[in-house]
Design a protein around this motif. Sequence first.
Motif: not given
Length: 337
Positions: A169-170, A200-202, A239-248
Motif C-alpha cells: 500500500a502506498g 492487490d490481486g497482482a 480477479t487475477l486472470l486477464p480480462a476479456i473484452d471482445t467486440p461482437r
Amino acid sequence: MITVENLTKSFPGAAKPVHALRDVSVEVPAGALFGVVGPAGSGKSTLTRCIALQERPDRGTVRLDGLNTTGLDGRKLREVRRQVAVLDAQPVLHADRTVAGNVAAPLEQLGLEGPQRRSRVGRLLDLAGLTQRAAQRPVELTPGQRRRVALARSLAAGPAVLLADDPTAGVGAEEAGSVLAVLDRARAELGVTVLLATQDGAAVRRVCDGVAVLEDGRLVEQGTVLELLSTPGSKVAQTLLPAIDTPRTQSSRYDRSVDVVLIGFAAVGALLPEAAARFDVELATIGGGLTRVGDTPVARFRVGVNGSQADAALAWIADRGAHVVHPKEGPKSIVAA
C-alpha cells in the motif's frame, strides 16, 4: 501452521454492532506464502490482528502449530506473540536511526550481544536488498525502500510467522515487486510462514501459493492459486486472470467463440496450435491475454473457432488440462472441462 476455526469478531457501532468477521475458517500450511484478498472493509486486517493475538475473537479459535491461542494470557501469551511478527500497512521507522539501526532495534530490546546483533542485521539487510543503504536515514529512502526496512525489522527477532497487512500500500508498482520479493525470500530462506493480506490481486498472483477471498467478513473461497484460477467462475479467476473484452463483430466471424484457460509452459505455448493442426480447424485468439502466477505462465483467451471438427478439437484441449467455457447463451452454453 496457522489454523483459524469459525472465527467471528464484531465491534460496537453507532446503531448496531459491526461484524468484521463471520464464521471464518482458514488453514495456512507451515512455510507457505498465503494470500488473504478482498476489498477494503472485507475483514482482512481484523483477521490479521486476531491471528497476531492483538484482538480476541467473539467466537472461534486460532491455532499456531496446533496450540490453541484463544485463551492465552500473561507470560504464555507474550511468549507466543514473540513468534508472530506483524508488518503494518503504514509502518513507522525511527527517523533518527540509520537503516541498520532500525533493523537492530528489536534485537537491542532482546539484549542480543553486539557481534551477534551485527551479524543478524547484516543478513537481514542482504535479504531485503538494502546492504548499500545501511548507513542512510529513512528520509533518504524511497517509499518501497522504507517498507523493506520495516520488513527486515519485523523479521529481526526470528519469528515463525509473519503477518503482512497490505505491504505494498502506498508503494509504486515497480517498487512493490521488490517488497514482495523480500516476502518470498523470507519464506524460502528463513522458513517463515507468511500471511499476506491485500487488496492487490497482482500481489497474490506474483508470490502466493494459496489464497482465501473475503467479502463483507465472510470467507467466499479458498484453495491454491493455480487450482482456483483453473476453476471457471471462481472469484480468484475473475480477479487475477486477464480480462476479456471482445467486440461482437469480431466474434461473429467465427462459428463459435470459447474462453480457454491454459496453465503451464507446454499448454500456453503449444496446445491451441496442436489442436488446430490435428483437427484441421481454425483457432484464433480474439481476446484475453497472458499473465504469470509465480513462475508459471497462465493464459485466458477468448478463441474464435471455425471448422467441422470444432467440438472434437475443444474436447481434446479440455482432456489435456485446459478449461474451456462457452460464454454464449443458448444451446451452446456448456462447459467442457
